[in-house]
Every structure is written in structure tokens, then in C-alpha cells.
Design a protein around this motif. Structure first.
Motif, short mmCIF file in Angstrom:
data_model
loop_
_atom_site.label_atom_id
_atom_site.label_comp_id
_atom_site.label_asym_id
_atom_site.label_seq_id
_atom_site.Cartn_x
_atom_site.Cartn_y
_atom_site.Cartn_z
N VAL A 46 0.83 -1.20 0.00
CA VAL A 46 0.00 0.00 0.00
C VAL A 46 0.87 1.25 0.00
CG1 VAL A 46 -1.73 1.30 1.30
CG2 VAL A 46 -1.90 -1.19 1.13
N TRP A 258 -3.40 6.30 3.66
CA TRP A 258 -2.12 5.59 3.85
C TRP A 258 -1.70 5.57 5.31
CZ3 TRP A 258 2.59 8.06 5.26
CH2 TRP A 258 3.68 7.21 5.30
N ALA A 262 -1.64 1.72 6.33
CA ALA A 262 -0.32 1.16 6.02
C ALA A 262 0.74 1.50 7.05
CB ALA A 262 0.14 1.63 4.65
#
Length: 281
Positions: A46, A258, A262
Motif C-alpha cells: 500500500v 495511507w 499502512a
């Protein structure tokens, strides 16, 4: 009576051993296992995907901002040119460089019966026609000149066969407008009052225009103008700015997504908060 002492000694050794490990870890400069730092990134696929799309979104936003600046500069130039002193056009040849796009002009003369309907023109979602009509200047000792005038837009009827009625004054009139390219290149004969798809279909030989490369679009304050509402710039600077805001918003959303999916940001912040509260208590 000796068993409790032995049990007590074992407990003391266990406690001393744990303390010794922590002390040795502190002496070596290494954190204890419980205090080990958490890796910031936990999902590399990701992360790599976000690194590919984030610069793209930012570059698109900057591109739209640059386009908005360019369109604003063009708009300022158009406003400055349209607000200038109108050029009086007559039968005499204009000065070199006087005929420029969007240059304001003023003419004294009369309309002829030679008009054409420019098909498939829309205003506010309605289909209609733009009226192109020949305007003749000069009389008596003054040299005559013929100009193609775009008088504006008329709505179409309920049926394609019903063409709108084009009214025009028979007496001499003063009209104002601005120059716009016409590029009349046709070679045939187009009957007046007929539909055309482009001014290029008209013939320079048939109309005998003084300046076949130009047409004059009437300004809204001309009493012989229909609906003008000329769109000189296809996309306004404000619309480009709005597009830029959308691209930057998408980049911000991608960055937040994000960080949440992630990375271990939430866990790291939670541990820092826990340590801070533990020290305060």
C-alpha cells in the motif's frame, strides 16, 4: 522452619534477576523488550502504491493552478482590449495592425437581406441558430464596404423545418461589436436565409466582403443584437481552480488513508500517550 527461608530466597533471587536484566539493558543502551520501538510502516504494498499516486495527484493540481493563471492572464488581456476605444470602420482600408481579434469596432450603415443561419448553436442548453448577416457601410462619396455581422443567437422552433424569422431595420444604424475570425473559404453559392454549419461554407465571391477573414460579433448593447452571451474563453479560471482543489483533496485523502491503513501511527501515538500518562501518575 527452614522451608520458608528457602522459598523466600528463591523469590528474592527471581526479583533480583529481573532487576539485573533491566539494569544491564539500560547500561548497554538497548531498550527492554516491552519498550521496543514499533516499526512505522507495516504495509509496504500500500505504501508503494501511495508513493506512485500521490505525486501524480499533486502534479495534476499544480497543472490546474497554472492553467488558471494562464486563463486569468488571457481574461485580463481580453477585458483590456474590449474596453478600449472602438475602431470606426468605413470603406477605407484600416490601418495596419488595427484588425486584431477582440478589437472593438463601430460601424454606420445598413443591413442587407443577405443573412444565414448558423446551425447547432446552443445557449443555456437550448438549441438554436446564430444569425450571420451582411452589413454595408458608406454612401454617396464615401467608399462602400461590406462586413459579415454575427447578430447573436435565436432559439430553434419545435420542428427543424420551422426556421426563425429574422427581423432587421431598413434604415441606417450604428452598430458596435468586436472582431472575430470568420475564415470564409467557400467557392459555391449559398442561397440567403439558408442553414449553414460553418462560416467557411460561405463564398467570398458571392458576398464580396471587404474583410472575408473577419466577422463582427455584436455587443449586447447594440439594439440590433439578439442573444449574445459570447463565451470568449471555454473554461474560466475559477473552474480550473476548482479542478485543482479537487486534485489536492484527493491527494490529502490518499495521504490520510495511507497513514491509517499502512502505518502503525495510531499504535505509536497510543504508546506515547500511555508513557506520558504513566509518568504523570
Amino acid at each position: 522452619m527452614t522451608a520458608p527461608k528457602s522459598s523466600q530466597q528463591h523469590r528474592d533471587q527471581a526479583v533480583d534477576t529481573g532487576n539485573a536484566e533491566r539494569c544491564s539493558s539500560a547500561m548497554d543502551g538497548k531498550p527492554a523488550p516491552r519498550d521496543a520501538s514499533v516499526a512505522f510502516i507495516r504495509n509496504w504494498p500500500v505504501t508503494l502504491l501511495s508513493l506512485c499516486f500521490l505525486p501524480l495527484l499533486l502534479s495534476l493540481g499544480n497543472w490546474q493552478l497554472n492553467r488558471a493563471a494562464e486563463k486569468q492572464q488571457i481574461q485580463n488581456q481580453l477585458d483590456a482590449r474590449l474596453s478600449g476605444q472602438p475602431i470606426r470602420l468605413s470603406g477605407e482600408a484600416p490601418e495596419a495592425g488595427a484588425l486584431q481579434i477582440y478589437a472593438p469596432v463601430r460601424l454606420l450603415g445598413f443591413y442587407t437581406d443577405e443573412y444565414f443561419l448558423l446551425d447547432n448553436r446552443t445557449r443555456n442548453g437550448r438549441v438554436g441558430y446564430e444569425v450571420l448577416q451582411v452589413f454595408e457601410t458608406g454612401s454617396g462619396d464615401t467608399p462602400k464596404a461590406r462586413w459579415l455581422i454575427n447578430r447573436g443567437w435565436l432559439p430553434a422552433g419545435s420542428h427543424r423545418s420551422e426556421l426563425p424569422e429574422v427581423r432587421y431595420p431598413l434604415a441606417a444604424k450604428v452598430i458596435t461589436g468586436f472582431l472575430y475570425p470568420a475564415r470564409i473559404e467557400g467557392q459555391g453559392v449559398t442561397p440567403p436565409h439558408s442553414l449553414i454549419q460553418s462560416p467557411q461554407e460561405l463564398s467570398t465571391r458571392q458576398l464580396a466582403l471587404s474583410q472575408p477573414a473577419w466577422q463582427i460579433r455584436l455587443s449586447a448593447d447594440s439594439d440590433t443584437a439578439f442573444t449574445t452571451d459570447w463565451h470568449l474563453i471555454t473554461t474560466s479560471p475559477q473552474k480550473h481552480t476548482g479542478y485543482a482543489v479537487q486534485w489536492f483533496a484527493m491527494a490529502t485523502a490518499l495521504l490520510l488513508l495511507w497513514l491509517l491503513t499502512a502505518t502503525n501511527l495510531r499504535q505509536i501515538l497510543r504508546e506515547k500517550w500511555f508513557k506520558k500518562t504513566s509518568k504523570e501518575t
